[in-house]
Design a protein around this motif. Structure first.
Motif, PDB file in Angstrom:
ATOM      1  N   ARG A 135      46.607 -21.053 -61.128  1.00  7.81           N
ATOM      2  CA  ARG A 135      45.805 -21.539 -62.247  1.00  7.81           C
ATOM      3  C   ARG A 135      44.820 -20.464 -62.680  1.00  7.81           C
ATOM      4  O   ARG A 135      44.537 -19.530 -61.933  1.00  7.81           O
ATOM      5  CB  ARG A 135      45.025 -22.794 -61.859  1.00  7.81           C
ATOM      6  N   LEU A 136      44.313 -20.627 -63.893  1.00  5.35           N
ATOM      7  CA  LEU A 136      43.217 -19.779 -64.347  1.00  5.35           C
ATOM      8  C   LEU A 136      41.938 -20.307 -63.731  1.00  5.35           C
ATOM      9  O   LEU A 136      41.747 -21.512 -63.606  1.00  5.35           O
ATOM     10  CB  LEU A 136      43.092 -19.808 -65.867  1.00  5.35           C
ATOM     11  N   ARG A 137      41.051 -19.411 -63.337  1.00  6.09           N
ATOM     12  CA  ARG A 137      39.770 -19.792 -62.763  1.00  6.09           C
ATOM     13  C   ARG A 137      38.675 -19.542 -63.791  1.00  6.09           C
ATOM     14  O   ARG A 137      38.020 -18.519 -63.775  1.00  6.09           O
ATOM     15  CB  ARG A 137      39.507 -19.002 -61.485  1.00  6.09           C
ATOM     16  N   LEU A 138      38.513 -20.467 -64.719  1.00  6.42           N
ATOM     17  CA  LEU A 138      37.515 -20.324 -65.768  1.00  6.42           C
ATOM     18  C   LEU A 138      36.101 -20.489 -65.224  1.00  6.42           C
ATOM     19  O   LEU A 138      35.134 -20.139 -65.900  1.00  6.42           O
ATOM     20  CB  LEU A 138      37.788 -21.333 -66.886  1.00  6.42           C
ATOM     21  N   ASP A 139      35.978 -21.009 -63.983  1.00  2.00           N
ATOM     22  CA  ASP A 139      34.676 -21.174 -63.346  1.00  2.00           C
ATOM     23  C   ASP A 139      34.216 -19.913 -62.612  1.00  2.00           C
ATOM     24  O   ASP A 139      33.119 -19.875 -62.079  1.00  2.00           O
ATOM     25  CB  ASP A 139      34.713 -22.345 -62.368  1.00  2.00           C
ATOM     26  N   VAL A 140      35.038 -18.869 -62.595  1.00  3.31           N
ATOM     27  CA  VAL A 140      34.720 -17.626 -61.902  1.00  3.31           C
ATOM     28  C   VAL A 140      34.694 -16.488 -62.924  1.00  3.31           C
ATOM     29  O   VAL A 140      35.646 -16.311 -63.690  1.00  3.31           O
ATOM     30  CB  VAL A 140      35.774 -17.313 -60.807  1.00  3.31           C
ATOM     31  N   ALA A 141      33.614 -15.717 -62.905  1.00  3.80           N
ATOM     32  CA  ALA A 141      33.505 -14.563 -63.804  1.00  3.80           C
ATOM     33  C   ALA A 141      34.236 -13.367 -63.193  1.00  3.80           C
ATOM     34  O   ALA A 141      34.322 -13.232 -61.976  1.00  3.80           O
ATOM     35  CB  ALA A 141      32.039 -14.209 -64.026  1.00  3.80           C
ATOM     36  N   VAL A 142      34.740 -12.511 -64.044  1.00  5.89           N
ATOM     37  CA  VAL A 142      35.443 -11.308 -63.593  1.00  5.89           C
ATOM     38  C   VAL A 142      34.535 -10.477 -62.687  1.00  5.89           C
ATOM     39  O   VAL A 142      34.982  -9.898 -61.696  1.00  5.89           O
ATOM     40  CB  VAL A 142      35.929 -10.485 -64.806  1.00  5.89           C
ATOM     41  N   THR A 143      33.245 -10.445 -62.986  1.00  7.51           N
ATOM     42  CA  THR A 143      32.300  -9.645 -62.192  1.00  7.51           C
ATOM     43  C   THR A 143      32.064 -10.239 -60.803  1.00  7.51           C
ATOM     44  O   THR A 143      31.534  -9.555 -59.929  1.00  7.51           O
ATOM     45  CB  THR A 143      30.958  -9.519 -62.934  1.00  7.51           C
ATOM     46  N   ASP A 144      32.456 -11.496 -60.577  1.00  5.08           N
ATOM     47  CA  ASP A 144      32.311 -12.130 -59.263  1.00  5.08           C
ATOM     48  C   ASP A 144      33.438 -11.749 -58.298  1.00  5.08           C
ATOM     49  O   ASP A 144      33.342 -12.006 -57.106  1.00  5.08           O
ATOM     50  CB  ASP A 144      32.284 -13.659 -59.396  1.00  5.08           C
ATOM     51  N   VAL A 145      34.497 -11.175 -58.813  1.00  3.76           N
ATOM     52  CA  VAL A 145      35.662 -10.829 -57.995  1.00  3.76           C
ATOM     53  C   VAL A 145      35.522  -9.379 -57.533  1.00  3.76           C
ATOM     54  O   VAL A 145      35.356  -8.479 -58.355  1.00  3.76           O
ATOM     55  CB  VAL A 145      36.959 -11.001 -58.803  1.00  3.76           C
ATOM     56  N   PRO A 146      35.592  -9.130 -56.214  1.00  3.90           N
ATOM     57  CA  PRO A 146      35.484  -7.739 -55.743  1.00  3.90           C
ATOM     58  C   PRO A 146      36.697  -6.923 -56.168  1.00  3.90           C
ATOM     59  O   PRO A 146      37.792  -7.465 -56.341  1.00  3.90           O
ATOM     60  CB  PRO A 146      35.433  -7.885 -54.222  1.00  3.90           C
ATOM     61  N   PRO A 147      36.527  -5.619 -56.318  1.00  9.81           N
ATOM     62  CA  PRO A 147      37.669  -4.759 -56.677  1.00  9.81           C
ATOM     63  C   PRO A 147      38.771  -4.856 -55.621  1.00  9.81           C
ATOM     64  O   PRO A 147      38.500  -5.091 -54.448  1.00  9.81           O
ATOM     65  CB  PRO A 147      37.081  -3.353 -56.708  1.00  9.81           C
ATOM     66  N   PHE A 148      40.007  -4.675 -56.039  1.00 11.69           N
ATOM     67  CA  PHE A 148      41.144  -4.726 -55.134  1.00 11.69           C
ATOM     68  C   PHE A 148      40.947  -3.752 -53.992  1.00 11.69           C
ATOM     69  O   PHE A 148      40.659  -2.583 -54.203  1.00 11.69           O
ATOM     70  CB  PHE A 148      42.441  -4.397 -55.890  1.00 11.69           C
ATOM     71  N   GLY A 149      41.073  -4.223 -52.769  1.00 11.85           N
ATOM     72  CA  GLY A 149      40.943  -3.387 -51.593  1.00 11.85           C
ATOM     73  C   GLY A 149      39.529  -3.266 -51.073  1.00 11.85           C
ATOM     74  O   GLY A 149      39.321  -2.692 -50.008  1.00 11.85           O
ATOM     75  N   ALA A 150      38.540  -3.799 -51.784  1.00 13.40           N
ATOM     76  CA  ALA A 150      37.153  -3.725 -51.327  1.00 13.40           C
ATOM     77  C   ALA A 150      36.986  -4.557 -50.067  1.00 13.40           C
ATOM     78  O   ALA A 150      37.461  -5.678 -49.970  1.00 13.40           O
ATOM     79  CB  ALA A 150      36.205  -4.220 -52.413  1.00 13.40           C
ATOM     80  N   GLY A 151      36.337  -3.987 -49.076  1.00 17.93           N
ATOM     81  CA  GLY A 151      36.089  -4.707 -47.831  1.00 17.93           C
ATOM     82  C   GLY A 151      37.229  -4.644 -46.831  1.00 17.93           C
ATOM     83  O   GLY A 151      37.128  -5.179 -45.740  1.00 17.93           O
ATOM     84  N   VAL A 152      38.321  -4.007 -47.187  1.00 22.56           N
ATOM     85  CA  VAL A 152      39.455  -3.896 -46.287  1.00 22.56           C
ATOM     86  C   VAL A 152      39.209  -2.736 -45.333  1.00 22.56           C
ATOM     87  O   VAL A 152      38.872  -1.628 -45.748  1.00 22.56           O
ATOM     88  CB  VAL A 152      40.772  -3.656 -47.084  1.00 22.56           C
TER      89      VAL A 152
END
Length: 52
Positions: free
Chosen positions: A30-47
């Motif tokens: 589904r689309l997550r309209l309740d989450v802003a793009v800036t709330d998502v960490p970059p791919f691979g961040a924290g790995v």
């Protein structure tokens, strides 16, 4: 050319491998309209890199 993200999508993935390949494909949930793009960490961040 880089793409600027504007939407956040939730996907489902399988963690089971069969002969070196994923058993099932990645699926759009589904689309997550309740989450802003800036709330998502970059791919691979924290790995953490694998040791070995």
């Amino acid at each position: 050319m880089l793409v600027e993200p504007v939407l956040v999508a939730e996907i489902t993935v399988d963690t089971v491998l069969e002969r070196g390949a994923w058993r099932h494909p990645v699926r759009f949930a589904r689309l997550r309209l309740d989450v802003a793009v800036t709330d998502v960490p970059p791919f691979g961040a924290g790995v953490e890199p694998a040791s070995g």
